[in-house]
Design a protein around this motif. Structure first.
Motif, PDB file in Angstrom:
ATOM      1  N   MET A   1       0.843  -1.190   0.000  1.00 43.44           N
ATOM      2  CA  MET A   1       0.000   0.000   0.000  1.00 43.44           C
ATOM      3  C   MET A   1       0.876   1.237   0.000  1.00 43.44           C
ATOM      4  SD  MET A   1      -3.037  -1.134   2.626  1.00 43.44           S
ATOM      5  CE  MET A   1      -4.171   0.096   2.004  1.00 43.44           C
ATOM      6  N   HIS A   2       0.306   2.327  -0.503  1.00 44.38           N
ATOM      7  CA  HIS A   2       1.081   3.535  -0.735  1.00 44.38           C
ATOM      8  C   HIS A   2       0.444   4.698   0.022  1.00 44.38           C
ATOM      9  CE1 HIS A   2       4.218   4.949  -3.705  1.00 44.38           C
ATOM     10  NE2 HIS A   2       3.850   6.074  -3.121  1.00 44.38           N
ATOM     11  N   LEU A   3       1.270   5.499   0.684  1.00 44.67           N
ATOM     12  CA  LEU A   3       0.818   6.675   1.420  1.00 44.67           C
ATOM     13  C   LEU A   3       1.447   7.907   0.789  1.00 44.67           C
ATOM     14  CD1 LEU A   3      -0.657   7.935   3.881  1.00 44.67           C
ATOM     15  CD2 LEU A   3       1.454   7.570   5.191  1.00 44.67           C
TER      16      LEU A   3
ATOM     17  N   ARG B   1       6.729   5.400  11.220  1.00 44.21           N
ATOM     18  CA  ARG B   1       5.776   4.780  12.146  1.00 44.21           C
ATOM     19  C   ARG B   1       4.424   4.560  11.481  1.00 44.21           C
ATOM     20  NH1 ARG B   1       6.472   8.660  16.335  1.00 44.21           N
ATOM     21  NH2 ARG B   1       4.230   8.518  16.699  1.00 44.21           N
ATOM     22  N   ALA B   2       4.031   5.496  10.648  1.00 43.71           N
ATOM     23  CA  ALA B   2       2.768   5.343   9.927  1.00 43.71           C
ATOM     24  C   ALA B   2       2.840   4.164   8.954  1.00 43.71           C
ATOM     25  CB  ALA B   2       2.433   6.631   9.184  1.00 43.71           C
ATOM     26  N   LEU B   3       3.960   4.024   8.255  1.00 37.91           N
ATOM     27  CA  LEU B   3       4.122   2.907   7.326  1.00 37.91           C
ATOM     28  C   LEU B   3       4.175   1.579   8.070  1.00 37.91           C
ATOM     29  CD1 LEU B   3       6.717   4.362   4.786  1.00 37.91           C
ATOM     30  CD2 LEU B   3       4.231   4.194   4.547  1.00 37.91           C
ATOM     31  N   ALA B   4       4.792   1.576   9.248  1.00 35.05           N
ATOM     32  CA  ALA B   4       4.828   0.351  10.050  1.00 35.05           C
ATOM     33  C   ALA B   4       3.423  -0.070  10.468  1.00 35.05           C
ATOM     34  CB  ALA B   4       5.716   0.547  11.276  1.00 35.05           C
ATOM     35  N   ALA B   5       2.558   0.908  10.739  1.00 37.07           N
ATOM     36  CA  ALA B   5       1.171   0.587  11.104  1.00 37.07           C
ATOM     37  C   ALA B   5       0.416  -0.010   9.928  1.00 37.07           C
ATOM     38  CB  ALA B   5       0.460   1.843  11.609  1.00 37.07           C
TER      39      ALA B   5
ATOM     40  N   GLN C   1       4.743   1.776   1.261  1.00 37.70           N
ATOM     41  CA  GLN C   1       5.629   2.789   0.714  1.00 37.70           C
ATOM     42  C   GLN C   1       5.008   4.164   0.897  1.00 37.70           C
ATOM     43  OE1 GLN C   1       6.331   1.762  -3.377  1.00 37.70           O
ATOM     44  NE2 GLN C   1       7.573  -0.039  -2.878  1.00 37.70           N
ATOM     45  N   ALA C   2       5.840   5.181   0.770  1.00 40.48           N
ATOM     46  CA  ALA C   2       5.363   6.558   0.946  1.00 40.48           C
ATOM     47  C   ALA C   2       6.008   7.462  -0.082  1.00 40.48           C
ATOM     48  CB  ALA C   2       5.665   7.066   2.351  1.00 40.48           C
ATOM     49  N   GLU C   3       5.381   8.590  -0.333  1.00 39.72           N
ATOM     50  CA  GLU C   3       5.949   9.630  -1.174  1.00 39.72           C
ATOM     51  C   GLU C   3       5.642  10.980  -0.560  1.00 39.72           C
ATOM     52  OE1 GLU C   3       4.248   9.822  -5.058  1.00 39.72           O
ATOM     53  OE2 GLU C   3       2.195  10.125  -4.344  1.00 39.72           O
ATOM     54  N   LEU C   4       6.599  11.896  -0.683  1.00 39.94           N
ATOM     55  CA  LEU C   4       6.391  13.287  -0.321  1.00 39.94           C
ATOM     56  C   LEU C   4       6.268  14.060  -1.625  1.00 39.94           C
ATOM     57  CD1 LEU C   4       9.046  13.767   2.532  1.00 39.94           C
ATOM     58  CD2 LEU C   4       6.620  13.197   2.751  1.00 39.94           C
ATOM     59  N   LEU C   5       5.062  14.527  -1.912  1.00 39.22           N
ATOM     60  CA  LEU C   5       4.787  15.221  -3.166  1.00 39.22           C
ATOM     61  C   LEU C   5       4.653  16.719  -2.888  1.00 39.22           C
ATOM     62  CD1 LEU C   5       4.098  15.343  -6.160  1.00 39.22           C
ATOM     63  CD2 LEU C   5       1.732  14.734  -5.579  1.00 39.22           C
ATOM     64  N   PHE C   6       5.687  17.472  -3.245  1.00 41.65           N
ATOM     65  CA  PHE C   6       5.674  18.920  -3.071  1.00 41.65           C
ATOM     66  C   PHE C   6       5.060  19.573  -4.316  1.00 41.65           C
ATOM     67  CE2 PHE C   6       8.956  17.586  -0.145  1.00 41.65           C
ATOM     68  CZ  PHE C   6       8.821  18.451   0.927  1.00 41.65           C
TER      69      PHE C   6
ATOM     70  N   ARG D   1      -0.189   9.243  -5.837  1.00 41.21           N
ATOM     71  CA  ARG D   1      -0.348   7.835  -6.196  1.00 41.21           C
ATOM     72  C   ARG D   1      -0.898   6.980  -5.067  1.00 41.21           C
ATOM     73  NH1 ARG D   1       5.916   7.761  -8.135  1.00 41.21           N
ATOM     74  NH2 ARG D   1       5.693   8.814 -10.147  1.00 41.21           N
ATOM     75  N   GLY D   2      -1.022   7.554  -3.891  1.00 39.39           N
ATOM     76  CA  GLY D   2      -1.274   6.749  -2.702  1.00 39.39           C
ATOM     77  C   GLY D   2      -2.667   6.162  -2.607  1.00 39.39           C
ATOM     78  N   ASP D   3      -2.757   5.052  -1.856  1.00 37.45           N
ATOM     79  CA  ASP D   3      -4.051   4.508  -1.449  1.00 37.45           C
ATOM     80  C   ASP D   3      -4.683   5.411  -0.406  1.00 37.45           C
ATOM     81  OD1 ASP D   3      -3.955   1.736  -2.809  1.00 37.45           O
ATOM     82  OD2 ASP D   3      -2.039   1.861  -1.775  1.00 37.45           O
TER      83      ASP D   3
END
Length: 339
Positions: free
Chosen positions: A1-3, A29-33, A39-44, A90-92
């Protein structure tokens, strides 16, 4: 899943590095939950910055594949910048945040847990706004009360753009075609199951706020006109009541003249009546003009924003190039013009 974390920025060269450093442990910590493989992305979204913000974002995206950026051709406003981020995320699950750390990153794991429990929208509600000035707190409370009195879909009080949105909600918001965006109202309008997480608003970590009174006032007017037509209906009632009073007063004048034979003097009262009615008419025309102006914007069908460049699709940074995707939210890109 993607955040996905969406961060609109405007001349924030002093805040970006601090934000990226501060959010990392809480994002992990959020991804561990969420679970293994998350996975995560920071979209500026660079909303037309004129300082070193574009260079900083390019360098960060080149070093860290988790960081992406979109650069708009000029300052289109935070609502448009957030719309650009929602379109490209792109995140869920998607979380809009401010880069100044007034939206505390430590709330992220709580938002994710509520989402995993079944909520489609997780609002972050500010229960302590003591870091804001007294004037801003008073005007914010007045705005929420005013808009919820007239809006067909009330918005949660003291909830800004900082919240978690499920992909279903993001797709629903992206499908809405209006260019006069008031995202708080759109998030409330689409519905879905809502949960709330409370937090205390922190002080700004660096830089200066871009929200001056004129912009806040414009956002408030946009919010009311985008959420309801009640102001138009209110003036219909005011006009009806004024007409009834005028007819009643006319009847009084006729009766008084017939019964006493004395013409009723009243230059002062006439002037007051004329000025009052003139003011009411001008005010009602102004309100009507606000709606007509927004209709004109929609009829022009101009794009909500123009993308000058963005990090490549692999998220590896490098030199930003023109966007190659034509989006349903009418976002103009150089590629579209060439086509």
């Amino acid at each position: 899943m993607h955040l996905s974390i969406i961060i609109p920025v405007l001349n924030e060269e002093d805040s970006i590095d601090t934000f990226v450093e501060a959010i990392q442990p809480h994002l992990m910590r959020a991804l561990a939950a969420i679970g293994p493989g998350a996975q995560a992305e920071l979209l500026f979204v660079d909303d037309g910055s004129t300082d070193r913000t574009p260079e900083i974002l390019t360098e960060l995206a080149a070093r860290d594949p988790m960081i992406r950026f979109v650069r708009l051709s000029r300052n289109f406003g935070k609502e448009a910048a957030l719309a650009a981020g929602l379109r490209r995320a792109r995140g869920d699950a998607v979380v809009p945040m401010d880069v100044d750390l007034q939206d505390p990153p430590e709330v992220l794991p709580q938002l994710v847990r509520e989402w995993l429990a079944g909520a489609k929208v997780v609002n972050a509600r500010r229960v302590d706004r003591s870091t804001d000035g007294r004037f801003k707190r008073l005007t914010a409370n007045g705005f929420y009360r005013a808009i919820n009195m007239v809006s067909e879909t009330p918005i949660p009080e003291n909830v800004g753009d900082f919240r978690l949105l499920d992909r279903t909600v993001v797709d629903a918001v992206n499908s809405l075609g209006e260019t006069a965006r008031f995202n708080k109202g759109l998030f409330a309008w689409v519905g879905f199951k809502v949960a709330t997480v409370d937090y205390s608003r922190a002080t700004r970590a660096a830089g200066e706020t871009k929200w001056r009174f004129r912009r806040l006032w414009g956002l408030a007017i946009d919010g009311i006109t985008a959420s309801t037509t009640a102001p138009l209906r209110i003036w219909t009632y005011i006009g009806g009541v004024t007409a009834l009073i005028a007819f009643a007063y006319a009847g009084f004048l006729i009766f008084h003249t017939l019964s006493t034979g004395i013409y009723v003097p009243g230059y002062a009262s006439i002037m007051v009546s004329v000025l009052m009615l003139g003011g009411i008419q001008l005010l009602s025309i102004g309100i009507l003009g606000e709606y007509v102006g927004r209709i004109a914007k929609e009829v022009r069908q101009r794009p909500l924003y123009i993308v000058e460049g963005e990090s490549d699709s692999a998220g590896t940074g490098g030199n930003p190039g023109p966007s190659t995707t034509v989006h349903e939210d009418k976002a103009w890109t150089p590629q579209r013009m060439r086509a």
